[in-house]
Design a protein around this motif. Structure first.
Motif, PDB file in Angstrom:
ATOM      1  N   THR A  54       0.857  -1.172   0.000  1.00 18.70           N
ATOM      2  CA  THR A  54       0.000   0.000   0.000  1.00 18.70           C
ATOM      3  C   THR A  54       0.897   1.227   0.000  1.00 18.70           C
ATOM      4  O   THR A  54       1.874   1.292   0.738  1.00 18.70           O
ATOM      5  N   HIS A  55       0.568   2.203  -0.836  1.00 17.31           N
ATOM      6  CA  HIS A  55       1.395   3.393  -0.992  1.00 17.31           C
ATOM      7  C   HIS A  55       0.623   4.591  -0.461  1.00 17.31           C
ATOM      8  O   HIS A  55      -0.512   4.841  -0.871  1.00 17.31           O
ATOM      9  N   ILE A  56       1.239   5.325   0.458  1.00 14.87           N
ATOM     10  CA  ILE A  56       0.588   6.421   1.156  1.00 14.87           C
ATOM     11  C   ILE A  56       1.296   7.726   0.811  1.00 14.87           C
ATOM     12  O   ILE A  56       2.520   7.814   0.899  1.00 14.87           O
ATOM     13  N   LEU A  57       0.512   8.730   0.424  1.00 15.59           N
ATOM     14  CA  LEU A  57       1.082  10.052   0.191  1.00 15.59           C
ATOM     15  C   LEU A  57       0.470  11.033   1.182  1.00 15.59           C
ATOM     16  O   LEU A  57      -0.749  11.242   1.195  1.00 15.59           O
ATOM     17  N   LEU A  58       1.311  11.613   2.022  1.00 18.81           N
ATOM     18  CA  LEU A  58       0.881  12.687   2.906  1.00 18.81           C
ATOM     19  C   LEU A  58       1.033  13.979   2.121  1.00 18.81           C
ATOM     20  O   LEU A  58       2.131  14.471   1.897  1.00 18.81           O
ATOM     21  N   PHE A  59      -0.092  14.516   1.678  1.00 14.18           N
ATOM     22  CA  PHE A  59      -0.157  15.642   0.761  1.00 14.18           C
ATOM     23  C   PHE A  59      -0.521  16.896   1.557  1.00 14.18           C
ATOM     24  O   PHE A  59      -1.578  16.947   2.185  1.00 14.18           O
ATOM     25  N   ALA A  60       0.365  17.896   1.545  1.00 16.62           N
ATOM     26  CA  ALA A  60       0.156  19.055   2.411  1.00 16.62           C
ATOM     27  C   ALA A  60       0.835  20.273   1.813  1.00 16.62           C
ATOM     28  O   ALA A  60       1.383  20.234   0.709  1.00 16.62           O
TER      29      ALA A  60
END
Length: 441
Positions: A92-98
């Motif tokens: 699973t690939h997670i992007l913390l976008f901020a």
């Protein structure tokens, strides 16, 4: 003007020179240089990608077979039994976008503490530096979207655990896959722990940022790749992509199972934090805040762009288009700061993980700190804070005039996210009055 292209260490370089006319008074136009740089961006990152694939081949060690090409049967057949390591289940690939100063370092550390996550802090920094490491004039006028192709390309490679791809952007260029220059390596537990760092076992109460840089030495990107492969989740934090719509190609890529955590924060708090963290860039704002008089040269464009990007991304996410369905989670930093354990559990559930005791321990240790000293505020990436006090601190730090200006510029964004405007100094300073509406997104 003359233009030449040379190929060096896997990169295209664009060189320009000026030839003087008869009167020797012709000069290079910096605007022309900017156009050349912008035009060459796509060529450069495409060349990097093509060269890497053509020279590496599908079976350059186990990580090659397991990562980038593991879903492609053409490459799978080329890999021998000795160097093929099948995945037990897809990652699973997670992007913390901020955006900058929105609490992303704190939120990223919640992901970083989970033992099943391989976490990377701001790798897109290296892309930005590689392409804008020229004159300050060029850096200022480059369109902020000009690097999106390179950004997405690097994210894809990192998510498929090809950390060697970063070598194209790290300066100075790594030698034998070793580098001391990875941006903020100490923010990643995986990069400060065995097998990447043999001595990476914390034996004191010293912050990870302190002991990692002293004990771990140069980063071996091959070992980092292996560590990445051993985790079921790969998480990356970035503040360099303008809008969530810019990520559509990655959400639709069959090689990825991308989950986007969109972290937002009250724009008034974002500005207050930027004024402290980037004091030179926000010098006019500091003067305004200190004197109560607005200088004529205050740049309002940055906070305006921040609000527009934030609102556009939230609007897209809440519309739940097909390419984002089940892949988007909106998180207000204030909700996380007020209820860190519950919100952290929600974030982990979204990523397909259960709350881990190590995450709970970290939250307790890092949400009850003292932020009273100037040194705490000047540590840009510090995560040891009284989280509730941090979320509210802008109300005592910014002048009412500045607050009114931001509210006028960002009125739609504030309303969309449930941040209440203030209409008097008394209302601003009265911390018993909550300015964050209860919302379920």
């Amino acid at each position: 003007m003359t233009l030449s292209v040379e190929f060096h260490n896997g990169n295209l370089r664009l060189n320009e020179g000026c030839r003087a006319g008869r009167r020797n008074n012709m000069e290079c136009s910096w605007k022309t240089v900017v156009l050349l740089v912008c035009a060459s961006l796509g060529v450069q990152y495409t060349a990097i990608r093509t060269l890497r694939d053509s020279l590496s081949g599908p079976c350059q060690g186990a990580y090659r077979c397991r990562s980038r090409f593991y879903q492609d049967s053409r490459w799978r057949g080329s890999c021998t039994e000795d160097n093929w390591l099948p995945l037990e289940s897809p990652q699973t690939h997670i992007l913390l976008f901020a955006t900058t100063r929105s609490g992303s370092s704190f939120t990223g550390q919640i992901l970083n503490q989970h033992p099943d996550i391989f976490y990377v802090f701001e790798p897109l920094y290296h892309v930005q530096q590689a392409f804008t490491n020229s004159s300050s004039r060029i850096r200022r006028v480059l369109d902020r979207r000009a690097l999106l192709g390179a950004y997405r390309d690097l994210l894809l490679n990192l998510y498929t655990c090809d950390l060697h791809f970063m070598e194209n952007y790290i300066r100075p260029e790594p030698q034998k896959h070793l580098t001391l220059s990875l941006f903020h390596r100490s923010s990643s537990l995986a990069l400060c722990s065995p097998p990447v760092c043999v001595d990476g076992v914390q034996t004191s109460a010293a912050p990870q940022e302190t002991w990692c840089s002293k004990k771990c030495g140069a980063l071996n990107l091959t070992l980092a790749t292996m560590s990445c492969q051993s985790k079921q989740h790969v998480a990356i934090k970035t503040v360099r992509i303008p809008e969530v719509g810019d990520l559509r190609t990655l959400t639709e890529d069959p090689r990825l199972n991308l989950k986007i955590i969109h972290l937002v924060r009250d724009p008034r708090a974002i500005l207050a934090s930027r004024i402290v963290a980037f004091s030179d860039q926000f010098r006019a704002w500091k003067i305004w805040n200190a004197t109560g008089r607005q200088p004529r040269y205050v740049d309002l464009t940055q906070i305006t762009s921040t609000c527009k990007d934030m609102a556009a991304s939230v609007a897209t996410g809440l519309q739940r288009p097909g390419w984002l369905r089940g892949r988007y989670l909106l998180v207000r930093y204030e909700d996380l700061a007020f209820n860190p354990e519950d919100k952290a559990a929600e974030i982990l559930r979204f990523a397909g993980l259960e709350m881990d005791p190590r995450v709970k321990t970290w939250i307790v240790r890092n949400t009850n700190g003292n932020i009273s000293s100037a040194s705490d505020w000047n540590d840009w990436y510090s995560t040891t804070r009284d989280s509730r006090a941090t979320a509210e601190s802008w109300r005592s730090r910014l002048s009412f005039d500045i607050i009114q200006t931001v509210q006028n510029l960002c009125n739609d964004t504030l309303a969309l996210l449930g941040y209440k405007p203030v209409h008097s100094v008394e209302q601003l300073r009265n911390l018993s009055q909550n300015l964050v509406e209860a919302r379920t997104f």
